[in-house]
Scaffold this motif. Structure first.
Motif, PDB file in Angstrom:
ATOM      1  N   ASP A  82      -8.085   1.227   1.584  1.00 45.65           N
ATOM      2  CA  ASP A  82      -6.973   0.274   1.560  1.00 45.65           C
ATOM      3  C   ASP A  82      -7.434  -1.171   1.680  1.00 45.65           C
ATOM      4  O   ASP A  82      -6.925  -2.059   0.986  1.00 45.65           O
ATOM      5  N   THR A 122       0.823  -1.208   0.000  1.00 47.65           N
ATOM      6  CA  THR A 122       0.000   0.000   0.000  1.00 47.65           C
ATOM      7  C   THR A 122       0.861   1.264   0.000  1.00 47.65           C
ATOM      8  O   THR A 122       1.961   1.299   0.560  1.00 47.65           O
ATOM      9  N   TYR A 151      -4.968   4.532   1.116  1.00 49.79           N
ATOM     10  CA  TYR A 151      -5.764   4.837   2.306  1.00 49.79           C
ATOM     11  C   TYR A 151      -6.846   5.859   1.986  1.00 49.79           C
ATOM     12  O   TYR A 151      -7.938   5.829   2.565  1.00 49.79           O
ATOM     13  N   ARG A 160       0.971  -7.075   3.438  1.00 48.74           N
ATOM     14  CA  ARG A 160       0.684  -6.077   4.455  1.00 48.74           C
ATOM     15  C   ARG A 160       1.382  -6.498   5.738  1.00 48.74           C
ATOM     16  O   ARG A 160       0.877  -7.302   6.515  1.00 48.74           O
ATOM     17  N   SER A 211      -7.144  -3.955  -1.227  1.00 51.33           N
ATOM     18  CA  SER A 211      -6.369  -5.166  -0.934  1.00 51.33           C
ATOM     19  C   SER A 211      -7.153  -6.410  -1.329  1.00 51.33           C
ATOM     20  O   SER A 211      -6.611  -7.345  -1.939  1.00 51.33           O
ATOM     21  N   ASP A 216       3.174  -1.809   5.072  1.00 54.66           N
ATOM     22  CA  ASP A 216       2.202  -0.776   4.739  1.00 54.66           C
ATOM     23  C   ASP A 216       2.869   0.596   4.730  1.00 54.66           C
ATOM     24  O   ASP A 216       4.030   0.747   5.134  1.00 54.66           O
ATOM     25  N   ASP A 217       2.116   1.604   4.303  1.00 53.15           N
ATOM     26  CA  ASP A 217       2.688   2.931   4.098  1.00 53.15           C
ATOM     27  C   ASP A 217       3.218   3.532   5.393  1.00 53.15           C
ATOM     28  O   ASP A 217       2.600   3.419   6.460  1.00 53.15           O
ATOM     29  N   ARG A 220      -2.536  -1.905  10.298  1.00 52.99           N
ATOM     30  CA  ARG A 220      -2.712  -1.357   8.951  1.00 52.99           C
ATOM     31  C   ARG A 220      -1.731  -0.215   8.689  1.00 52.99           C
ATOM     32  O   ARG A 220      -1.948   0.603   7.813  1.00 52.99           O
ATOM     33  N   SER A 221      -0.626  -0.191   9.437  1.00 48.82           N
ATOM     34  CA  SER A 221       0.399   0.836   9.301  1.00 48.82           C
ATOM     35  C   SER A 221       1.760   0.157   9.153  1.00 48.82           C
ATOM     36  O   SER A 221       1.888  -1.061   9.321  1.00 48.82           O
ATOM     37  N   TYR A 222       2.767   0.946   8.853  1.00 50.43           N
ATOM     38  CA  TYR A 222       4.125   0.438   8.687  1.00 50.43           C
ATOM     39  C   TYR A 222       4.565  -0.303   9.949  1.00 50.43           C
ATOM     40  O   TYR A 222       4.612   0.261  11.035  1.00 50.43           O
TER      41      TYR A 222
END
Length: 397
Positions: free
Chosen positions: A247, A238, A243, A263, A251, A282-283, A295-297
């Motif tokens: 997202d 992503t 987002y 992810r 996906s 993830d971003d 859902r994050s880095y």
């Protein structure tokens, strides 16, 4: 600072810049070129309409989605690019006029001052405006052509620590920042897929910012990616624009298209006796935007359970975390995008000044990072001094 206050501050600064720029263009293109009141009223109306289009078109499309509002938004993107070059041209040519006048005054300092000729002043203003319009038309036309023309293919060879000799010469095709949306549709994607398949890579990866819109809006255009062909398949991570576009929905949709969405996890690429780890996160900016950790880095979660002595390639949309995270985790190569290399002059110079790793290949010790300029474009459909690219990475043992 709350998100509402941050947005209000951003919009306030943006409005000030847009209004100031359009007032300046009105003065140089309309007020200075003729004394007719009707011509000046036309200028006020044109500049006010264009400024309002830039500031309000995206909100208009969001509140009243339709073909008409989508067209207004597209016009605003084209005008944003053209206005940038028009401002640069007018400022540059005006600076030349000012310098020329100053030099003439210096040479004639002891002579009697010549009377000011309004006709000459108006003639020079018209010549400057005409030259600026011609220059803007030429540069903007090239930028649009370059944006929609097939991306250049940049081939790089990277020594990957720990790569088995049996995988020496393994090729990865990187696509990044395609930004499928109102200005990039199925025709562009079909041509991109054909160009990618012709490179005959062992693996294809898409490092984020694939879309600018919902699955419902862009599913058909993005569906061209089903035709990507490589020995080990297509992998996706992503970017920040996923987002904005959903997202989780994207996906799921990309998984249905046959891609592997990474992810915060890793997979093994190769054969049982010769392989490397492909790690996807993830971003980088998702957690700062309020998204949950899952859902994050999260490189720690992505590398959990892997043998750190094995060769590794990290897919991460932004290059921001390379030194802070990837190097410390022993990632041999990181593939990123996000910066677009500035996309078009003079923003390429600004991006190079802001980002330590703005575009291209960088090495530190045994590790490397390649930052793609992006395969599509975002916003103005322009590519000047930062052409779009497909990256073909050859891994060396």
């Amino acid at each position: 600072m709350t998100p509402v206050l941050r947005f209000a501050l951003f919009f306030g600064i943006l409005s000030l810049l847009v209004v100031s720029g359009h007032v300046y263009l009105y003065r140089r293109l309309f007020r200075d070129t003729a004394r007719h009141s009707a011509w000046r009223r036309v200028g006020v109306g044109v500049m006010a309409l264009l400024a309002a289009t830039l500031l309000g078109s995206r909100m208009l499309t969001y509140l009243w989605p339709s073909e008409a509002t989508a067209l207004v938004e597209q016009v605003s993107w084209f005008w944003m690019g053209a206005a940038t070059y028009l401002l640069l041209a007018v400022l540059s040519l005006g600076g030349v006029r000012t310098l020329s006048g100053w030099l003439k005054r210096r040479r004639a300092v002891e002579a009697a001052p010549a009377p000011v000729s309004e006709e000459r002043r108006e003639f020079l203003a018209r010549a400057t405006a005409g030259a600026a319009l011609v220059a803007t038309g030429g540069i903007a036309s090239y930028g649009v052509w370059r944006a929609y023309h097939p991306p250049v293919v940049n081939e790089v060879a990277v020594k990957l620590p720990g790569l088995p000799k049996a995988l020496d010469g393994f090729t990865i095709i990187q696509l990044s920042d395609i930004h499928v949306g109102p200005l990039i549709q199925r025709r562009f994607m079909d041509a991109l897929v054909a160009q990618t398949n012709a490179l005959k890579g062992d693996l294809v990866c898409i490092t984020g910012d694939l879309v600018d819109g919902s699955v419902e809006e862009l599913g058909f255009a993005a569906g061209a990616l089903r035709e990507l062909r490589s020995r080990y398949g297509t992998y996706f991570v992503t970017g920040n624009h996923e987002y904005y576009s959903g997202d989780e929905e994207w996906s799921d949709a990309l998984t249905r298209m046959g891609m592997t969405v990474l992810r915060n996890r890793h997979v093994r690429i190769g054969e049982p006796g010769a392989s490397f780890d492909l790690v996807g996160v993830d971003d980088w900016g998702a957690q700062r935007s309020g998204y949950p950790r899952e859902r994050s880095y999260d490189l720690a979660a992505a590398t959990a359970g892997r043998d750190s002595s094995r060769a590794s390639v990290l897919l991460a949309h932004q290059p921001a975390g390379w030194r802070e995270q990837a190097l410390k985790a022993g990632m041999g190569l990181q593939l990123s995008g996000h910066t677009h290399g500035g996309q078009f002059f003079p923003f390429n110079l600004a991006v190079a000044a802001i980002w330590e790793h703005d575009a291209g290949l960088f090495r530190e010790g045994d590790s490397s990072i390649y930052v793609s300029r992006g395969t599509g474009f975002w916003g103005p459909p322009l590519r000047v001094a930062a052409p779009p690219e497909i990256v073909k990475v050859t891994l060396l043992a």
